[in-house]
Enzyme design. Structure first.
Site, PDB file in Angstrom:
ATOM      1  N   ASN A 137      34.896  41.121  30.139  1.00 24.94           N
ATOM      2  CA  ASN A 137      34.713  41.578  31.258  1.00 24.94           C
ATOM      3  C   ASN A 137      35.328  42.927  31.592  1.00 24.94           C
ATOM      4  OD1 ASN A 137      37.320  40.638  31.535  1.00 24.94           O
ATOM      5  ND2 ASN A 137      37.029  39.374  33.323  1.00 24.94           N
ATOM      6  N   HIS A 139      38.501  43.425  30.579  1.00 18.36           N
ATOM      7  CA  HIS A 139      40.090  43.433  30.703  1.00 18.36           C
ATOM      8  C   HIS A 139      40.723  43.843  29.495  1.00 18.36           C
ATOM      9  CE1 HIS A 139      40.256  38.825  29.251  1.00 18.36           C
ATOM     10  NE2 HIS A 139      40.954  39.699  28.467  1.00 18.36           N
TER      11      HIS A 139
HETATM   12  C1  GLP Z   1      42.716  37.790  25.804  1.00 19.42           C
HETATM   13  C2  GLP Z   1      43.829  38.843  25.943  1.00 19.42           C
HETATM   14  C3  GLP Z   1      43.418  40.106  25.544  1.00 19.42           C
HETATM   15  C4  GLP Z   1      42.382  40.440  24.415  1.00 19.42           C
HETATM   16  C5  GLP Z   1      41.148  39.606  25.027  1.00 19.42           C
HETATM   17  C6  GLP Z   1      40.180  39.509  23.918  1.00 19.42           C
HETATM   18  O1  GLP Z   1      42.362  37.285  26.954  1.00 19.42           O
HETATM   19  N1  GLP Z   1      44.790  38.674  26.975  1.00 19.42           N
HETATM   20  O2  GLP Z   1      44.785  40.866  25.178  1.00 19.42           O
HETATM   21  O3  GLP Z   1      42.059  41.490  23.997  1.00 19.42           O
HETATM   22  O4  GLP Z   1      41.222  38.210  25.388  1.00 19.42           O
HETATM   23  O5  GLP Z   1      40.349  38.629  23.113  1.00 19.42           O
HETATM   24  P1  GLP Z   1      39.499  38.211  21.605  1.00 19.42           P
HETATM   25  O6  GLP Z   1      40.168  39.460  20.844  1.00 19.42           O
HETATM   26  O7  GLP Z   1      39.794  36.973  21.281  1.00 19.42           O
HETATM   27  O8  GLP Z   1      37.979  38.489  21.904  1.00 19.42           O
END
Ligand code: GLP
Length: 242
Positions: A137, A139
């Site tokens: 999303n 973030h």
């Molecule tokens: C999590 C973390 C983020 C991370 C994101 C993506 O919720 N708080 O810092 O970048 O999700 O995660 P992934 O790398 O497992 O796709």
């Protein structure tokens, strides 16, 4: 924004590790901004390899992590402090006193004090290089989409989408914490250099919105368009809609 499209996940990770390694070679006492999630694990593997080959040292480095879940014991295997030990810190020569991560095992009543403690540490530091992953999303850290960009570290209420996405690491979706402490967007933007990594098809839509869409707090990562030194490193799948 500098965009690098790597052949695959390993190449993406290697390019990111090279940028981090150069930072450490140029300035041994760099302040490194670190991220968790599945995306940067390959980069950490390469950094460990470079450390073992004697190319880099973390001896004088200081680190700040982006975020941490609230309400998990520190040694819980899904806490971000456990993750960082497993994926990087236990394998390199970092001085554990130079590691900064918000505490996960704080109660409701202690959260604000912990946020203040982290803000105070960040106020007195300057991050030389920050690595970021990205949520589906948009973030970054745990700065979820909303009406405004956050400034300093805050308590984040995780969205349904994030809880669902992160439930793959837990036995049950009910076990995923609903709150986290996250570095704020303003603090992330104050890093001298930023690297954002994304791989896989599931990130392609949000990568397109981040890079080519309008700058809006509803896509928190879109704010990176305003930063002077951002490198976005993608694998082919994450880049497929660009
Ligand atoms: C999590 C973390 C983020 C991370 C994101 C993506 O919720 N708080 O810092 O970048 O999700 O995660 P992934 O790398 O497992 O796709």
């Amino acid at each position: 924004m500098k965009i690098i499209i790597a052949e695959n996940y390993d190449q993406m990770s290697k390019k990111a590790a090279d940028i981090f390694a150069n930072q450490l070679k140029e300035k041994e006492d760099s302040t490194l901004g670190l991220a968790t999630g599945s995306t940067p694990t390959g980069m950490y593997k390469h950094l460990i390899e470079m450390y073992k080959n004697g190319e880099i040292s973390f001896k004088s480095a200081k680190t700040f992590n982006l975020d941490e879940y609230m309400g998990l014991p520190e040694n819980h295997e899904q806490s971000y402090s456990f993750f960082m030990n497993e994926n990087l810190f236990d394998h390199v020569d970092i001085n554990k006193e130079n590691i900064n991560i918000p505490k996960s095992n704080v109660s409701e009543t202690e959260i604000n004090t912990e946020v203040e403690r982290y803000n105070h540490l960040l106020d007195n530091s300057e991050i030389d290089i920050q690595v970021l992953g990205i949520g589906r999303n948009g973030h970054i850290g745990f700065n979820e989409p909303g009406d405004a960009f956050t400034k300093n570290a805050t308590v984040a209420e995780l969205t349904e989408d994030t809880i669902k996405a992160n439930s793959r690491f837990f036995d049950n979706i009910e076990d995923v914490p609903q709150k986290a402490i996250t570095m704020g967007i303003k603090q992330i933007m104050m890093a001298k250099k930023i690297i954002l990594l994304a791989n896989g098809k599931s990130k392609s839509e949000i990568i397109k919105a981040t890079i080519t869409g309008k700058i809006t707090p509803f896509v928190p990562a879109s704010v990176l368009q305003l930063h002077k030194d951002v490198t976005i490193i993608l694998d082919k799948e994450a880049a497929e809609l660009l």
